[in-house]
Design a protein around this motif. Structure first.
Motif, PDB file in Angstrom:
ATOM      1  N   GLU A 224     -19.550  16.350  37.025  1.00 24.01           N
ATOM      2  CA  GLU A 224     -20.446  16.749  38.567  1.00 24.01           C
ATOM      3  C   GLU A 224     -18.936  17.637  38.970  1.00 24.01           C
ATOM      4  O   GLU A 224     -19.346  18.835  38.961  1.00 24.01           O
TER       5      GLU A 224
ATOM      6  N   TRP B 261     -17.436  20.895  36.392  1.00 29.04           N
ATOM      7  CA  TRP B 261     -18.988  21.465  35.942  1.00 29.04           C
ATOM      8  C   TRP B 261     -18.685  22.482  37.018  1.00 29.04           C
ATOM      9  O   TRP B 261     -18.468  23.826  36.950  1.00 29.04           O
ATOM     10  N   ARG B 262     -18.669  22.049  38.493  1.00 32.56           N
ATOM     11  CA  ARG B 262     -18.960  23.381  39.478  1.00 32.56           C
ATOM     12  C   ARG B 262     -17.137  24.179  39.929  1.00 32.56           C
ATOM     13  O   ARG B 262     -16.692  24.749  39.976  1.00 32.56           O
TER      14      ARG B 262
ATOM     15  N   VAL C 239     -17.361  26.194  36.731  1.00 33.36           N
ATOM     16  CA  VAL C 239     -18.144  27.568  37.534  1.00 33.36           C
ATOM     17  C   VAL C 239     -17.318  28.659  38.145  1.00 33.36           C
ATOM     18  O   VAL C 239     -17.360  29.653  38.380  1.00 33.36           O
TER      19      VAL C 239
ATOM     20  N   LYS D 286     -14.658  30.531  36.841  1.00 35.57           N
ATOM     21  CA  LYS D 286     -14.565  31.658  36.551  1.00 35.57           C
ATOM     22  C   LYS D 286     -15.248  32.942  37.698  1.00 35.57           C
ATOM     23  O   LYS D 286     -15.547  33.707  37.436  1.00 35.57           O
TER      24      LYS D 286
END
Lengths: 471, 198
Positions: free
Chosen positions: A314, A317-318, A321, A324
């Motif tokens: 998790e 993943w964050r 993000v 980007k």
């Protein structure tokens, strides 16, 4: 100088309960107390600094008392592959003072990180301020390194006696010969009588209690989680981010290591303290990059007992993000990524605000945490203590040069007058900063971030700020 | 940042928003104006939507997998065969009754963050689902009620702008109905309902 025995040996008797369960009378002789001009209780950084500073007063006898094994610290062999989590931020001004006294050079200098840049950001409002000075502004040093170095320097001062492994069992005012002089009784039976008793014994100071100085203040209901981190690249900048739950700070050590100080509410603190070590590195990276809402759900996962792999997935993943998004481009404001946390290096301390009614009493003075406790968010705790030491040492030197009694109220009052108001002011500022950055209401966060951004664009003001805090 | 992204400055966004608002006011039945208005005004307002989506496991899955709503002719017809009263069947029937196709949502252009752009796209694609769940058709007053509901749920400013300006275009009796019935209902339901997009 030989011990002066001023009064005959006293006989003291008392009854004790022996193993057989009956009362027996025991008799012992209590030695006369040893006389000192100054007894410093507490062998932490402030106490050692004061003892070292007073070592220059020729002809005065100084004693430094500590309940711990100071010899171990004096002979400490630093670990080759990590840094200790308990570390200190020392301002340039304080370091210059210690160096002048010869109390800095005996530390392991290659384990000290000098730095001149600090980046402070606000998670809720997005404000950021980049404080950079041309010269070194502060130093990061492990506590043991600093105390060890000072103890080695104190060894060379002949008029300072270091009494270690000596727990203070009682302090009283001696009614006998030297009227009103405090007498410190140690667990090993030694008794020290002082013209001036200095309490450098920390937050729960015994000396302060003896002197009857009242304290007041508040608990922040927070703890500071401290650990040593390994970064992915070398770093010489201090980073601090204000999250809704409290600031998280990453302070530089040499060799790509860093010191983590994360102020957390009690419940979160328990969570993070118990979290698996493999996750903590990811959490620190997240704390400096993600939005508070994202951090909240990660804490929820932790609370629900998710396993390491899920948590790391998790977090990754964050962080992807985030990488980007536009904010990731401002790499100068982000600390380098944390690769790992040194095993078993997590430790903690409670966060409090504590003020005293006065820094002095009859033949008693307080320096360091005994006299004031602050939130670590500005790195000022020990620096205020060292400024106490500078002030007290200066006044005692002047008093000694003028032939005055070192513990006289007139001498101590000069110290109190100079330090008390300044300490209170600094405590007030730090507390206000904590409250302003602890607010979550949208207008407050917007205003404070706008203020930070505005201040960031005014180099003259920033220099003044650095000067005020770092000299 | 994403295929349909067109970087714009703040001033350009403001102009686009103003133009879209005026055009949308003139012709509220053309969805592309409202869509452009939403696009230009949404930057920076995604915090609440993101928090809502991250707070639930299904929302997180949506954010990670980024599904888009698309039908082939076959799957579209299959909706009509679902049991009566089910969500899919109601959705199919409502779209057929109102004569709109599922494929009428324009792409996101002016949002400057990849994840935010996906969230706005999802929000737009779910708009028809709002119709079905709230059981409202596409008359102007009902669309306004949905806009109010969306604003309560997501916090995006386009809902507020549309529902503030929209009632001015309504004939007096419909306006009265809007303020007496639809508005309070939409405010209360939007606040209390679980986020539909998550």
């Amino acid at each position: 100088m030989r011990r002066a025995v001023l009064s005959p040996l006293r006989t003291v008797s008392w009854r004790t309960l022996d193993r057989a369960g009956s009362w027996r009378r025991r008799v012992a002789t209590q030695a006369a107390p040893e006389l000192y001009d100054v007894v410093v209780v507490g062998g932490g950084p402030a106490g050692c600094a004061l003892a070292g500073a007073l070592g220059s007063l020729c002809g005065k006898r100084i004693a430094l008392v500590d309940s711990g094994k100071l010899g171990d610290t004096r002979q400490w062999e630093p670990p080759g592959d990590t840094y200790l989590p308990r570390a200190l931020q020392i301002t340039e001004g304080n370091k210059e003072y210690l160096a002048r006294l010869g109390l800095w050079d005996q530390c392991y200098l290659d384990r000290i990180q000098a730095y001149s840049r600090a980046v402070v950001t606000d998670a809720l409002g997005g404000g950021a301020i980049d404080l950079g000075a041309e010269r070194t502004a502060a130093y990061m040093i492990e506590t043991k390194n600093m105390v060890g170095g000072m103890l080695r320097a104190i060894d060379e001062r002949r008029n300072v006696s270091v009494v270690e492994r000596a727990r203070v069992t009682g302090i009283e005012r001696a009614p006998a010969t030297a009227a009103g002089w405090p007498v410190v009784t140690l667990a090993n039976g030694q008794r020290l009588q002082a013209r001036l008793l200095v309490g450098a014994d920390g937050a729960s100071s015994r000396v302060r209690k003896f002197a009857g100085i009242d304290t007041y203040g508040s608990e922040y209901a927070q703890y500071g989680l401290v650990a040593t981190l390994c970064l992915e690249e070398l770093n010489r900048t201090a980073f601090q981010r204000f999250l809704p739950s409290g600031p998280v700070a990453l302070l530089p050590f040499p060799g790509g290591f860093a010191n983590l100080v994360w102020s957390l509410d009690a419940e979160l603190f328990q969570l993070l303290r118990a979290a698996p070590e493999a996750v903590v590195a990811g959490l620190v990276n997240a704390a400096f990059r993600l939005a508070p809402a994202e951090l909240r759900y990660i804490y929820d996962l932790l609370r629900d007992g998710a396993d390491e792999a899920t948590l790391n997935a998790e977090i990754e993943w964050r962080l992807d993000v985030f990488a980007k998004s536009a904010a990731a481009a401002a790499t100068a404001k982000l600390p380098p990524r944390v690769a790992a946390i040194t095993p078993k290096s997590r430790t903690s301390f409670p966060l409090r605000l504590r003020m005293v009614d006065s820094l002095v009493a009859d033949r008693v003075a307080l320096v360091g945490d005994a006299g004031h406790l602050v939130h670590p968010l500005a790195g000022q705790g020990l620096n205020m203590g060292l400024e106490d030491v500078r002030c007290l040492a200066t006044h005692l030197e002047q008093a000694a040069a003028g032939g005055e009694d070192l513990g006289a109220p007139a001498v101590l009052e000069r110290y109190n007058r100079e330090r008390y108001a300044r300490t209170l002011a600094m405590q007030g500022i730090i507390d206000k900063v904590w409250r302003v950055f602890g607010a979550r209401a949208a207008p407050v966060t917007a205003l404070r971030s706008a203020a930070m951004d505005g201040l960031d664009r005014l180099p003259a003001l920033k220099d003044r700020l650095i000067g005020a805090f770092m000299s | 940042m994403y295929p349909s992204h067109r970087p714009t400055t703040g001033l350009q966004k403001a102009l686009i928003a103003a133009g879209a608002a005026l055009m949308g006011f003139g012709d509220p039945t053309d969805g592309s104006h409202i869509a452009a208005l939403g696009d230009a005004t949404a930057n920076g307002w995604f915090g609440r939507m993101r928090a809502q989506m991250l707070a639930s496991a299904s929302g997180r899955r949506i954010l990670r997998e980024r599904p888009e709503i698309a039908f082939t002719d076959a799957s579209w017809e299959a909706l009509g065969a679902l049991p009566a009263g089910s969500f899919g069947r109601s959705y199919y029937e409502q779209m057929a009754r109102n004569g709109i196709s599922w494929a009428t949502r324009p792409p996101v252009r002016f949002v400057d963050n990849e994840e935010d752009a996906y969230m706005l796209l999802r929000f737009r694609q779910c708009h028809d689902f709002y119709h079905t769940v709230l059981d409202l058709d596409i008359s102007v007053v009902e669309e306004l009620a949905i806009k109010v509901f969306e604003w309560q749920q997501t916090g995006l400013p386009v809902g507020l702008i549309a529902s503030a300006a929209g009632p001015l275009r309504l004939p007096p009796d419909e306006r009265r109905r809007f303020f007496q019935h639809y508005l309070p209902w939409a405010l209360q339901c939007g606040r209390q309902a679980k986020p539909i997009i998550a």
